[in-house]
Enzyme design. Structure first.
Site: not given
Ligand code: 5GP
Ligand code: ZN
Length: 137
Positions: A32-33, A95, A101, A103
């Site tokens: 995760d970035i 989200q 995905h 985590h």
């Molecule tokens: P969500 O909020 O959808 O559960 O999680 C999305 C995750 O993707 C977040 O933890 C965010 O830091 C990560 N993320 C967003 N854009 C990118 C990207 O371009 N590359 C990577 N490696 N992680 C990303």
């Protein structure tokens, strides 16, 4: 199925870069970035679906199979006393990327979680953490 507008479909297909931890035909695991703790990994199915129930059950099973493997490797790589496995559905749940995905987030006593998807980490540091996880797989 692939969605041309989806960043995780592009990462899964390799048309956008990522720091990879593990890959097979059905899933990709990468750093995760904006990690919430050091060693935060994301696992995606290579088929598109926004919510957990939008992908076929066998894709969800493959995702969890790989999640189990990666969570175990993260635990052993960092000797983490706790591992959080999280999966968010919908903006109201937090989200931010609408491709399913998991985590995998290691937890350590006395180290609070960083805010979700907020602060970018140093790519060189992420690459070092990824290498430790790969060795433990
Ligand atoms: P969500 O909020 O959808 O559960 O999680 C999305 C995750 O993707 C977040 O933890 C965010 O830091 C990560 N993320 C967003 N854009 C990118 C990207 O371009 N590359 C990577 N490696 N992680 C990303
Ligand atoms: Zn997608």
């Amino acid at each position: 199925m692939i969605d041309d507008t989806c960043i995780f479909c592009k990462i899964g297909a390799g048309t956008l870069p990522s720091i990879k931890v593990a890959e097979d035909d059905k899933t990709l695991s990468f750093m995760d970035i904006m990690p919430q703790s050091p060693g935060h990994v994301l696992i995606i199915p290579k088929t598109h679906g926004a919510m957990l129930w939008d992908i076929p059950a066998d894709a969800a099973a493959e995702l969890m199979r790989q999640g189990q493997r990666v969570a175990s490797a993260v635990q052993r790589a960092f000797d983490a006393p706790g591992i959080m496995v999280m999966q968010l559905n919908g903006a109201a749940a937090g989200q931010t990327v609408f491709h399913v995905h998991l985590h995998v987030i290691p937890r350590f006593g006395g180290l609070d979680l960083k805010l979700h998807a907020r602060e970018k980490a140093d790519p060189a540091e992420l690459a070092k953490l990824a290498e430790r996880i790969r060795v433990a797989l």
